[in-house]
Design an enzyme around this catalytic site. Structure first.
Site, PDB file in Angstrom:
ATOM      1  N   SER A 161     -62.800 -31.673 -14.912  1.00  7.43           N
ATOM      2  CA  SER A 161     -63.703 -31.087 -13.931  1.00  7.43           C
ATOM      3  C   SER A 161     -65.110 -31.667 -14.096  1.00  7.43           C
ATOM      4  CB  SER A 161     -63.674 -29.560 -14.054  1.00  7.43           C
ATOM      5  OG  SER A 161     -64.308 -28.938 -12.973  1.00  7.43           O
ATOM      6  N   ASP A 259     -56.775 -29.138  -5.115  1.00  5.25           N
ATOM      7  CA  ASP A 259     -58.072 -29.081  -5.779  1.00  5.25           C
ATOM      8  C   ASP A 259     -59.182 -29.397  -4.791  1.00  5.25           C
ATOM      9  OD1 ASP A 259     -60.354 -29.823  -7.587  1.00  5.25           O
ATOM     10  OD2 ASP A 259     -58.821 -29.617  -9.127  1.00  5.25           O
ATOM     11  N   HIS A 289     -57.131 -26.199  -8.827  1.00  8.01           N
ATOM     12  CA  HIS A 289     -57.999 -26.565  -9.941  1.00  8.01           C
ATOM     13  C   HIS A 289     -57.562 -25.840 -11.215  1.00  8.01           C
ATOM     14  CE1 HIS A 289     -61.710 -28.479 -11.229  1.00  8.01           C
ATOM     15  NE2 HIS A 289     -62.090 -27.368 -11.841  1.00  8.01           N
TER      16      HIS A 289
END
Length: 321
Positions: A161, A259, A289
Site C-alpha cells: 500500500s 483495489d 485492498h
C-alpha cells in the site's frame, strides 16, 4: 453501484471483521490506536528468527530513525541478501511491527537481513520526511553492510500500500542520486498516484472496501501538504509522476482486482515494461485492498506463493515454496 458481488466469497468474512472507515483528521487518532491494539493479535515470531530494535542516523537535521532488524539465528557468516521493508498505512498510520511476522519469515526462508524502519508519518511530517527516512535506512544498510552481514549488491525494497508507493518513490530517488542500488523492488498494491484521489472517471468497482478514495484523498493531502492532483507533485512523493521509469530494478507488482489502486498499478507496470524494466505482474480476482490478511482464502495463499517466489528470484536465492 456496489462491487460486493465481485468479492471472492472466501474473503467476505474478512470484510465483515474489518469495517471500512473513511479516515479524516478527526478520527485519525482512533485509527492509529486501533492499529496499535491490533499488534496484540499478531502471532509470535518464529524461534528461528532474531529481532532487534536499533536507532540509526536520520536525514541531516532530522531525528534518528527507529528500525526493526530481523535475521535468522543460524544464518550464514558471509554476506547475505537483504530486504528493506516499508510498512503501509496510507502515509498517515502504521508501524514496522505490524509486518513483523512477514519480515521474520523472509529472514528465515531466504537467510536474509531484513530492515524495517519507522519512517515519519503525515500530517505531522509531510513529504519529503518519509522518503528521506527511507533513504537514510538505505544508506545505513550500505554503510554497515559488513557488520550486518549483508551483500550490498543484493538489497531489495518492498512494501504494501503506502509502503509499496514509498518503495517505488525510494527506488526512483536511489536511481537518481546514484549512490546505491536495489536489485529488486516488490510493490504490493502500491499507493503510487495522488491523482487517483481526484479522478471523476474512476469506476465504482474500485476501492469500495478497506481503503476508500475518501481515505486516499486525506492520506495524499496529509503527505503532500497540498491538495492531491496539484500540478507540482514530486515523483519522490508519488512515483507515478515520474517522467521516466527507465533504469529501475526488476519489479514484482501485485494488486487485487477490486483495489482502489488497480488502475494506477496496471499503468505503472505498463510503463515499466515499455521502458525496458523486467516486470512480474499479478492481479488477483475478487480481492479488495489488504485481502491477504486472511490466509484462509485460497486467493491469499496464492498471492503468498507468488510473492515469496518473486522475492526469491529478486534476491537470487533458491526457494521451493
Amino acid at each position: 453501484m456496489s462491487s460486493r458481488h465481485l468479492v471472492d466469497p472466501e474473503l467476505l468474512p474478512f470484510l465483515e471483521s474489518f469495517p471500512t472507515i473513511n479516515i479524516n483528521a478527526e478520527n485519525l487518532p482512533a485509527v492509529r490506536e486501533m492499529n496499535r491494539a491490533g499488534l496484540a493479535l499478531l502471532p509470535p515470531l518464529p524461534e528461528t528468527a532474531v529481532m532487534e530494535e536499533r536507532f540509526i542516523p536520520g536525514p541531516a537535521g532530522a531525528p534518528d530513525v527507529r528500525v526493526k532488524l530481523y535475521r535468522r539465528k543460524d544464518g550464514a557468516k558471509g554476506p547475505r541478501p537483504a530486504i528493506l521493508h516499508l510498512h503501509g498505512g496510507g502515509y498517515i498510520s502504521g508501524n514496522p511491527e505490524f509486518m513483523g511476522p512477514q519480515c521474520a519469515l523472509w529472514a528465515e526462508l531466504f537467510d536474509a537481513v531484513v530492515v524495517s524502519p519507522a519512517y515519519r508519518l503525515a500530517p505531522e511530517t509531510s513529504y519529503p520526511g518519509n522518503v528521506e527516512d527511507a533513504y537514510a535506512a538505505t544508506a545505513w544498510m550500505n554503510r554497515e553492510a559488513a557488520s550486518l552481514g549483508l551483500d550490498p549488491a543484493r538489497i531489495a525494497v518492498t512494501g504494501e500500500s503506502a509502503g509499496g508507493g514509498l518503495s517505488a518513490a525510494l527506488a526512483l530517488l536511489v536511481r537518481d542520486r546514484g549512490e546505491y542500488r536495489f536489485c529488486h523492488q516488490q510493490l504490493i498494491f502500491p499507493m503510487l498516484d495522488d491523482r487517483t484521489a481526484v479522478r471523476a472517471d474512476l469506476s465504482p468497482m474500485y476501492g469500495e472496501f478497506i481503503w476508500t478514495n475518501g481515505s486516499n484523498h486525506f492520506g495524499w493531502a496529509s503527505l503532500l501538504g497540498q491538495p492531491p492532483g496539484s500540478p507540482d507533485v514530486s515523483p519522490y512523493a508519488a512515483a507515478a509522476r515520474a517522467e521516466s521509469l527507465a533504469g529501475l530494478p526488476p519489479t514484482f507488482i501485485s494488486t487485487g482486482a477490486l483495489d482502489l489502486f488497480t488502475e494506477e498499478n496496471l499503468e505503472y507496470a505498463r510503463r515499466l515494461m515499455a521502458e525496458g524494466v523486467p516486470v512480474e505482474l499479478h492481479v488477483y480476482p475478487g480481492a479488495p485492498h489488504a485481502y491477504m490478511r486472511d490466509m484462509r482464502a485460497k486467493v491469499s495463499r496464492t498471492y503468498m506463493r507468488d510473492a515469496l517466489a518473486g522475492m526469491a528470484r529478486g534476491l537470487g536465492v533458491a526457494f521451493e515454496g
